[in-house]
Scaffold this active site. Structure first.
Site, mmCIF file in Angstrom:
data_model
loop_
_atom_site.group_PDB
_atom_site.id
_atom_site.type_symbol
_atom_site.label_atom_id
_atom_site.label_comp_id
_atom_site.label_asym_id
_atom_site.label_seq_id
_atom_site.Cartn_x
_atom_site.Cartn_y
_atom_site.Cartn_z
ATOM 1 N N ASP A 128 0.847 -1.205 0.000
ATOM 2 C CA ASP A 128 0.000 0.000 0.000
ATOM 3 C C ASP A 128 0.876 1.247 0.000
ATOM 4 O OD1 ASP A 128 0.813 -0.918 2.575
ATOM 5 O OD2 ASP A 128 -0.467 0.605 3.494
ATOM 6 N N GLU A 129 0.294 2.332 -0.464
ATOM 7 C CA GLU A 129 0.892 3.664 -0.361
ATOM 8 C C GLU A 129 2.328 3.714 -0.877
ATOM 9 O OE1 GLU A 129 -1.638 5.529 3.312
ATOM 10 O OE2 GLU A 129 0.061 4.309 3.900
#
Lengths: 553, 553
Positions: free
Chosen positions: A326-327
């Site tokens: 993620d991210e």
């Protein structure tokens, strides 16, 4: 006297005939009879599976303690004294195999019958599998309570329940990296999960801030990356937690989040890192401080990732292994001179780098016979192609669930707007004059309860791809001092959505009806040692319906 | 090695030279020396006052335990080993009277000096009164910490501190009626208050939902109005709490809220009540369920109020007695037939009724030689005339502080928008689909810290009327399970405003600078058994300034 009693009983019944149970079973028929429960109640079974034997031991003790006093019973001044006693519960498992660990898709259905109060009042739980039997025993325990005379009673006889979960993956995510939680905290959380029929502990074990788990291939990861030696999970601790969970029918899925959220690795292997702890503009390189991402161009990076997978995949017996992703921050990579030069010279993009990283990681998982789990960005923002059996976890919106389903992947649905229990506590960054946070406001239990994992997904094939979700606790502002209060009873609201389903008879379940039951569940949890916070003044818990929002003028 | 050390020290100092102290003293000069603290440290004093003797006993034990490890010290890899030991602290009280109880306006000033590390390193606290000595001892304790070798150390020598409070009334309000708190919870709260130099426990003891305090003139008030016999404060419990507070220099001011917020009285004296538990439109008659107000027309009502004052005024030795009078509902009275008829026939208004009620109550207080405290509505909404020495507590806005001051009354200033710590947890009413609450959002510590009790009040005479304020915890959603983490460390932010003042050198104090100190105070509180919640990941607490909001692009 009799008139009062009838009035009180009907007032209770008016809220719901299922006043005691959380999550609510799929079909349930209850009467108004009661029986004492023998303090030496015997739960007998045809199945010698160790998880069932252990569960029977635990619940036998729990029932003998008999601490739970339902707040709604307080105003019942003259309940009838039972004339009979329940002495024996028979638990029948139809397929008593020696399968050790619970797995995705296990049959957790069960039926529970308790007869009319009579000299030979009996209770019977029947389940296809051991795991269903565990769920049935929890339901039985919820029919019992301590009446105001100190007796343990089983109520609403005769009982006939037929039950099974709406979703096969009913998870709770705990982040043990932003702040650390002692093993006892995790055990207590697993207890509370079982009381709410959760079946997956999603262990977000490491992150940018700390690496609290022993590493054997590179011991310095924990020695220098855990907050302290005492704040480290040894392999034995991990195995103990997995065992504790298994005995409660709970799977443990670890997450080792890569290539972002890895700043802590720089303590040991700075040479495979990029943009480590950029200051003060960490925001250009990461979603939160400290920044840092694995360098996707270096062979040494892949040796590290492979070693991580090879060490921890065997430690966690579950089929699934979560690798985060993620991210991922493209600015971080694109401003690292060697990577920028590589991209310029090859014409490739950051997406290509991430594709290589993720594909390679998936290969390591495959070599360990694991199925990958991954956060949604990889597929929605970077448009990567994943192995078709990968499970994609969606956190940013309900809409994104539809998008992932459209790509044919199985989905875990847990939008932060509903199921991030850490939200609403203001921002944790310093020098933040407003004190606000991106994920304000607080997710009230009714908000949690109103989440529909399959919102706007109509075809039954598409719905089947949504295997469940995780209620999430990120722990920037949580540690051992406030864990229970932050999780419970709100996580229980998610548990009912996942077990019972969002709808009943084609309509969303009523939060007004649910309030009486979740209140009781809250007091039940407290009686079992879980420091769940109160939802209302005790007066309201004792007087259902009298603290509701008034109808409009 | 030396270069590293200097760098680390200067990094610490860059945040603040006062890194250890909360609330921050008025003037402070600190050096960089350290000394060991003898485990058998002797605190000697010229004053045999029992509160000082008890405080010395408590702090001697606390220091001997030496549990507090400042998170910011974790990254200091090579602190110099002290060469000397502090063995004796001299506490001099200039006026060692036998005054038993603390009172509004007591001199709480003190000076604290600890010499350069030397063979004869000594510490001296000098205070005008016993109460100042208590504050000085707390400050001294905050200069000590457990270094990473397990030794107790006193740091930043030489120390020269001259200190006194900005406001004489530094209060914390706890509501024990919406939910109940065992005596131990209150004791622990008083401990934490003393650690933050609070000096008033505003005990909002009863409310609509329960009457948890023993009554001798009308025992049924508690027997039927407390949540249970176990959830009742006996007179002895109350006296014990007052004594526990006194030994910590904390006054206890009780609030018996009347004529609203009294629904619970209807359990015993329904004949003196109006609009009891209106359903489902309780909102027409009260701010929250259950509704109910004393009937201001009946002699029996006044007998009740007088008996309440006569029973509890002597039990609480403080000069002040709070009679509430907030949120009085005129619809309730005006729709009660007998009252409506009275108003119609006399041409009087609800304001006149409240004036009679409040004036009469003030008479009972005067007969008990008490000074009244009252919430702002009486004077601002109903325009009542109060005895000039009454203290008016403002909760609805900063503006209202100015209005009350304009009337010449002393004020407690605690706007709900800043100092209501219960806010931001969503609504507690059932059947509330949005889950919102009137007092959202959550009051972040930086929000609490930004409150100025004398905002926009310029004349010094008017400022002097603002004697302080109470950080408030209303407990619809709080009980023993989540008390500490809801209060702390946020209440500490209010404590610094009240002790140190909102401004330093004519500028608002910097929340960026304060963060390092309040983090340490949070860990200090945890080390002392107060379950204060974390403000940030531990990584941030250990790395001050690295988790700040980034500067704008």
């Amino acid at each position: 006297m009799k008139a009062t009693l009838l009035l009180t009983l009907s007032a209770l019944v008016a809220g719901s005939v299922h006043a005691h149970l959380w999550p609510i079973p799929q079909t349930v028929s209850l009467g108004e009879g009661t029986a004492f429960v023998a303090r030496n109640l015997v739960l007998q079974t045809n199945c010698r599976h160790d998880a069932l034997q252990d569960t029977i031991r635990r619940y036998t003790r729990l029932l003998a303690l008999g601490l739970f006093q339902p707040p709604t019973k307080y105003n019942v001044t003259s309940a009838p004294t039972p004339t009979t006693t329940l002495r024996r519960v028979t638990v029948t498992v139809n397929t008593c195999t020696n399968v050790t660990h619970p797995a995705l898709g296990d049959d957790e259905s069960y039926t529970l019958r308790v007869g009319e109060p009579a000299a030979n009042t009996s209770a019977n739980i029947e389940a296809a599998s051991v795991w269903g039997a565990l769920r049935g025993i929890e339901t039985l325990s919820q029919l019992t309570y301590n009446n105001l005379n100190g007796d343990l009673v089983v109520g609403q006889l005769p009982v006939s329940i037929s039950d099974k979960p709406a979703y096969p993956h009913r998870g709770l995510l705990l982040d043990t990296a932003r702040n650390f939680f002692p093993v006892d905290d995790i055990r207590r959380t697993l207890d509370a999960m079982a009381y709410n029929k959760f079946n997956v502990f999603h262990w977000h074990i490491v992150d940018a801030q700390s690496w609290p788990v022993e590493s054997r291939f590179l011991p310095a990861l924990a020695i220098r990356g855990a907050y302290s030696a005492a704040m480290t999970y040894s392999h034995d601790d991990v195995a103990g937690i997995i065992e504790y969970a298994r005995l409660r029918g709970i799977r443990v899925i670890p997450e080792f989040d890569m290539p972002g959220h890895t700043s802590v690795v720089s303590n040991v292997l700075p040479e495979i890192m990029t943009c480590v702890n950029s200051q003060p503009r960490w925001d250009l390189d990461a979603a939160e401080p400290p920044s840092g991402q694995l360098n996707p161009l270096l062979p040494r990076t892949y040796e590290f990732v492979e070693a991580v997978v090879n060490e921890y995949a065997p430690l966690f017996p579950d089929q699934f292994f979560h690798t985060g992703s993620d991210e991922v921050n493209t600015h971080c990579w694109e401003t690292t001179p060697s990577i920028r030069q590589y991209l310029n010279s090859t014409g490739l993009t950051s997406s290509d780098l991430l594709a290589t990283f993720v594909n390679t990681t998936q290969g390591y998982l495959a070599a360990n016979r694991k199925t990958g789990m991954i956060w949604e960005e990889a597929i929605l923002d970077f448009n990567l192609t994943l192995p078709q059996d990968s499970v994609v976890q969606v956190w940013r919106s309900a809409e994104n669930v539809q998008k992932v389903v459209a790509k044919g992947h199985r989905v875990l649905a847990n939008s932060y707007e509903y199921w991030y229990l850490d939200c609403g506590h203001g921002g944790w960054l310093g020098n933040n004059p407003t004190g606000n946070s991106w994920c304000d406001p607080f997710k009230h239990w009714q908000r949690v309860y109103s989440y529909d994992p399959v919102a706007n997904i109509t075809s039954s094939a598409a719905r089947d791809l949504v295997i469940g979700g995780d209620v999430c606790l990120w722990t920037e502002q949580v540690d051992t001092t406030n864990l229970d209060r932050t999780l419970w009873p709100r996580a229980a609201a998610a548990a009912e959505v996942l077990w019972s389903g969002k709808d009943a008879n084609g309509q969303p379940r009523s939060a007004k009806e649910a309030l009486v039951r979740i209140q009781e569940q809250r007091f039940r949890l407290v009686s079992r040692g879980i420091m769940a916070e109160p939802l209302q003044p005790l007066w309201c818990a004792r007087n259902p319906g009298m603290c509701d929002l008034p109808p409009p003028s």
